[in-house]
Scaffold this motif. Structure first.
Motif, mmCIF file in Angstrom:
data_model
loop_
_atom_site.group_PDB
_atom_site.id
_atom_site.type_symbol
_atom_site.label_atom_id
_atom_site.label_comp_id
_atom_site.label_asym_id
_atom_site.label_seq_id
_atom_site.Cartn_x
_atom_site.Cartn_y
_atom_site.Cartn_z
ATOM 1 N N LEU A 1 0.840 -1.204 0.000
ATOM 2 C CA LEU A 1 0.000 0.000 0.000
ATOM 3 C C LEU A 1 0.877 1.257 0.000
ATOM 4 C CD1 LEU A 1 -2.939 0.933 0.052
ATOM 5 C CD2 LEU A 1 -2.777 1.031 2.548
ATOM 6 N N GLY A 2 0.643 2.135 -0.976
ATOM 7 C CA GLY A 2 1.383 3.385 -1.080
ATOM 8 C C GLY A 2 2.716 3.259 -1.801
ATOM 9 N N GLN A 3 3.088 2.077 -2.219
ATOM 10 C CA GLN A 3 4.355 1.873 -2.916
ATOM 11 C C GLN A 3 4.123 1.847 -4.430
ATOM 12 O OE1 GLN A 3 5.981 -1.816 -1.511
ATOM 13 N NE2 GLN A 3 6.145 -1.122 0.615
ATOM 14 N N VAL B 1 -7.531 2.661 -10.809
ATOM 15 C CA VAL B 1 -8.583 3.525 -10.279
ATOM 16 C C VAL B 1 -8.105 4.974 -10.232
ATOM 17 C CG1 VAL B 1 -9.657 1.703 -8.897
ATOM 18 C CG2 VAL B 1 -7.871 3.092 -7.886
ATOM 19 N N ASP B 2 -9.084 5.891 -10.258
ATOM 20 C CA ASP B 2 -8.765 7.308 -10.068
ATOM 21 C C ASP B 2 -8.420 7.491 -8.593
ATOM 22 O OD1 ASP B 2 -9.215 8.204 -12.690
ATOM 23 O OD2 ASP B 2 -11.391 8.204 -12.337
ATOM 24 N N ALA B 3 -7.304 8.078 -8.335
ATOM 25 C CA ALA B 3 -6.880 8.288 -6.952
ATOM 26 C C ALA B 3 -6.230 9.656 -6.847
ATOM 27 C CB ALA B 3 -5.915 7.207 -6.509
ATOM 28 N N PRO B 4 -7.060 10.675 -6.609
ATOM 29 C CA PRO B 4 -6.488 12.012 -6.464
ATOM 30 C C PRO B 4 -5.524 12.039 -5.263
ATOM 31 C CG PRO B 4 -8.901 12.067 -6.321
ATOM 32 C CD PRO B 4 -8.478 10.649 -6.428
ATOM 33 N N GLY B 5 -4.404 12.673 -5.441
ATOM 34 C CA GLY B 5 -3.413 12.768 -4.369
ATOM 35 C C GLY B 5 -2.396 11.627 -4.391
ATOM 36 N N SER B 6 -2.577 10.650 -5.257
ATOM 37 C CA SER B 6 -1.626 9.541 -5.371
ATOM 38 C C SER B 6 -0.906 9.649 -6.705
ATOM 39 C CB SER B 6 -2.346 8.198 -5.298
ATOM 40 O OG SER B 6 -2.947 8.012 -4.039
ATOM 41 N N ALA B 7 0.352 9.319 -6.690
ATOM 42 C CA ALA B 7 1.144 9.355 -7.917
ATOM 43 C C ALA B 7 0.675 8.225 -8.840
ATOM 44 C CB ALA B 7 2.615 9.174 -7.592
ATOM 45 N N PRO B 8 0.703 8.453 -10.158
ATOM 46 C CA PRO B 8 0.313 7.396 -11.087
ATOM 47 C C PRO B 8 1.216 6.169 -10.922
ATOM 48 C CG PRO B 8 0.576 9.499 -12.238
ATOM 49 C CD PRO B 8 1.064 9.686 -10.837
ATOM 50 N N GLY B 9 0.630 4.979 -10.986
ATOM 51 C CA GLY B 9 1.375 3.730 -10.854
ATOM 52 C C GLY B 9 1.620 3.326 -9.408
ATOM 53 N N THR B 10 0.998 4.064 -8.491
ATOM 54 C CA THR B 10 1.158 3.752 -7.070
ATOM 55 C C THR B 10 0.021 2.839 -6.621
ATOM 56 O OG1 THR B 10 2.165 5.902 -6.664
ATOM 57 C CG2 THR B 10 1.322 4.754 -4.751
ATOM 58 N N VAL B 11 0.325 1.905 -5.744
ATOM 59 C CA VAL B 11 -0.685 0.995 -5.206
ATOM 60 C C VAL B 11 -1.552 1.783 -4.234
ATOM 61 C CG1 VAL B 11 -1.067 -1.083 -3.828
ATOM 62 C CG2 VAL B 11 0.820 -1.026 -5.469
ATOM 63 N N LEU C 1 5.924 -16.467 -3.290
ATOM 64 C CA LEU C 1 4.931 -17.540 -3.195
ATOM 65 C C LEU C 1 3.646 -17.134 -3.900
ATOM 66 C CD1 LEU C 1 5.203 -18.701 0.533
ATOM 67 C CD2 LEU C 1 5.939 -19.937 -1.491
ATOM 68 N N ARG C 2 3.223 -15.901 -3.621
ATOM 69 C CA ARG C 2 2.001 -15.398 -4.229
ATOM 70 C C ARG C 2 2.113 -13.885 -4.346
ATOM 71 N NH1 ARG C 2 -3.454 -16.002 -0.903
ATOM 72 N NH2 ARG C 2 -2.753 -14.067 0.029
ATOM 73 N N PRO C 3 1.844 -13.340 -5.535
ATOM 74 C CA PRO C 3 1.914 -11.881 -5.670
ATOM 75 C C PRO C 3 0.723 -11.218 -4.968
ATOM 76 C CG PRO C 3 1.139 -12.856 -7.715
ATOM 77 C CD PRO C 3 1.494 -13.993 -6.795
ATOM 78 N N ALA C 4 0.922 -9.981 -4.565
ATOM 79 C CA ALA C 4 -0.158 -9.206 -3.960
ATOM 80 C C ALA C 4 -1.103 -8.757 -5.080
ATOM 81 C CB ALA C 4 0.398 -8.016 -3.220
ATOM 82 N N LEU C 5 -2.386 -8.904 -4.854
ATOM 83 C CA LEU C 5 -3.392 -8.396 -5.807
ATOM 84 C C LEU C 5 -3.709 -6.952 -5.402
ATOM 85 C CD1 LEU C 5 -5.820 -11.442 -6.056
ATOM 86 C CD2 LEU C 5 -3.898 -10.863 -7.532
ATOM 87 N N VAL C 6 -3.494 -6.020 -6.344
ATOM 88 C CA VAL C 6 -3.578 -4.610 -5.987
ATOM 89 C C VAL C 6 -4.378 -3.809 -7.021
ATOM 90 C CG1 VAL C 6 -1.382 -4.668 -4.747
ATOM 91 C CG2 VAL C 6 -1.397 -4.064 -7.166
ATOM 92 N N ALA C 7 -4.835 -2.643 -6.568
ATOM 93 C CA ALA C 7 -5.419 -1.640 -7.461
ATOM 94 C C ALA C 7 -4.410 -0.482 -7.517
ATOM 95 C CB ALA C 7 -6.753 -1.143 -6.912
ATOM 96 N N VAL C 8 -4.208 0.053 -8.726
ATOM 97 C CA VAL C 8 -3.156 1.041 -8.952
ATOM 98 C C VAL C 8 -3.788 2.362 -9.404
ATOM 99 C CG1 VAL C 8 -1.044 1.496 -10.279
ATOM 100 C CG2 VAL C 8 -1.618 -0.824 -9.636
ATOM 101 N N ALA C 9 -3.169 3.461 -9.007
ATOM 102 C CA ALA C 9 -3.648 4.792 -9.414
ATOM 103 C C ALA C 9 -3.432 4.985 -10.910
ATOM 104 C CB ALA C 9 -2.917 5.864 -8.630
ATOM 105 N N LYS C 10 -4.459 5.544 -11.564
ATOM 106 C CA LYS C 10 -4.364 5.827 -13.009
ATOM 107 C C LYS C 10 -3.391 6.961 -13.258
ATOM 108 C CE LYS C 10 -8.957 4.560 -14.638
ATOM 109 N NZ LYS C 10 -10.200 5.097 -15.223
ATOM 110 N N ASP C 11 -2.923 6.993 -14.516
ATOM 111 C CA ASP C 11 -2.031 8.081 -14.935
ATOM 112 C C ASP C 11 -2.779 9.357 -15.067
ATOM 113 O OD1 ASP C 11 0.097 6.350 -15.017
ATOM 114 O OD2 ASP C 11 -0.166 5.881 -17.136
#
Length: 179
Positions: A129-131, A144-154, A169-179
Motif C-alpha cells: 500500500l502506497g508503494q 482507479v482514479d486516486a487524487p493525491g496519489s502518484a500514477p502507478g502507485t498501489v 509464493l504469491r503476488p499481492a493483488l492490488v489496485a493502482v492509481a491511473k495516470d
C-alpha cells in the motif's frame, strides 16, 4: 666330423640357455610360489572389494532411509509451532456468545501468532500500500482514479502477497492509481 652327441628332447643345446635340471626346477618352484602369492593377494583384494561394495550399498540404503525420514518429518517443527494457533482458534470457536470486540481481538491475536510462526520459517507478507507497482511482486487487477496519489502507485491491496526466503509464493493483488 660328425657330432655324436645326442640330446634328449627336454635338454637345451650348448648354443641355447644352459642350465641344469635342478636350476629349472628351482625357477619353476619360485614361479609357482610367486603365482600362489599373487593368487592370495588377488583373493584378499577381491574380498576387500566385495566388503567395500557391501559397505557402499549399506551407506546408500542408510542415506535413502534418512532422506525418506527427513522428507516425512520435515514439517514437524512448523506443525508443532502451529499447534497453539489451532488451539487458539478452537477455543475461540468454543466460546458461546460474547461481544464482537473480544472476538475480533481473539482473531487478531491468532493471526499475529500465525504470522509469527510463518516469519520464523522464512515467510513474510507483501503489503505494498502506497508503494510503486512492482510487477515482479504485485499483480494489478484494476486501475482507479486516486487524487493525491502518484500514477502507478498501489492505492488498494485486495489480497496480500507472500515471499518465502526471497522467493515469491504469491503476488499481492492490488489496485493502482491511473495516470
Amino acid at each position: 666330423m660328425q657330432n655324436n652327441d645326442q640330446q634328449s628332447p627336454g635338454e637345451t643345446s650348448p648354443q641355447g640357455q644352459q642350465g641344469e635340471p635342478s636350476a629349472i626346477h628351482t625357477e619353476l618352484g619360485n614361479a609357482q610360489a610367486r603365482v600362489a602369492e599373487l593368487e592370495g593377494i588377488n583373493a584378499e583384494l577381491l574380498e576387500t572389494v566385495l566388503r567395500e561394495k557391501a559397505e557402499l550399498e549399506n551407506q546408500r540404503r542408510r542415506l535413502h532411509r534418512d532422506l525418506e525420514q527427513a522428507r516425512r518429518f520435515a514439517n514437524e517443527k512448523l506443525l508443532n509451532e502451529l499447534l497453539p494457533v489451532y488451539d487458539g482458534l478452537e477455543s475461540g470457536l468454543a466460546v458461546e456468545g460474547g461481544d464482537l470486540a473480544s472476538m475480533r481481538e481473539g482473531i487478531n491475536l491468532t493471526l499475529k501468532a500465525l504470522l509469527k510462526v510463518a516469519e520464523n520459517h522464512g515467510m513474510s507478507q507483501i503489503d505494498p500500500l502506497g508503494q510503486p507497482l512492482d510487477p515482479e511482486r504485485h499483480h494489478a487487477v484494476s486501475m482507479v482514479d486516486a487524487p493525491g496519489s502518484a500514477p502507478g502507485t498501489v492505492v488498494s491491496v485486495l489480497q496480500k502477497g507472500y515471499v518465502l526466503n526471497d522467493r515469491l509464493l504469491r503476488p499481492a493483488l492490488v489496485a493502482v492509481a491511473k495516470d
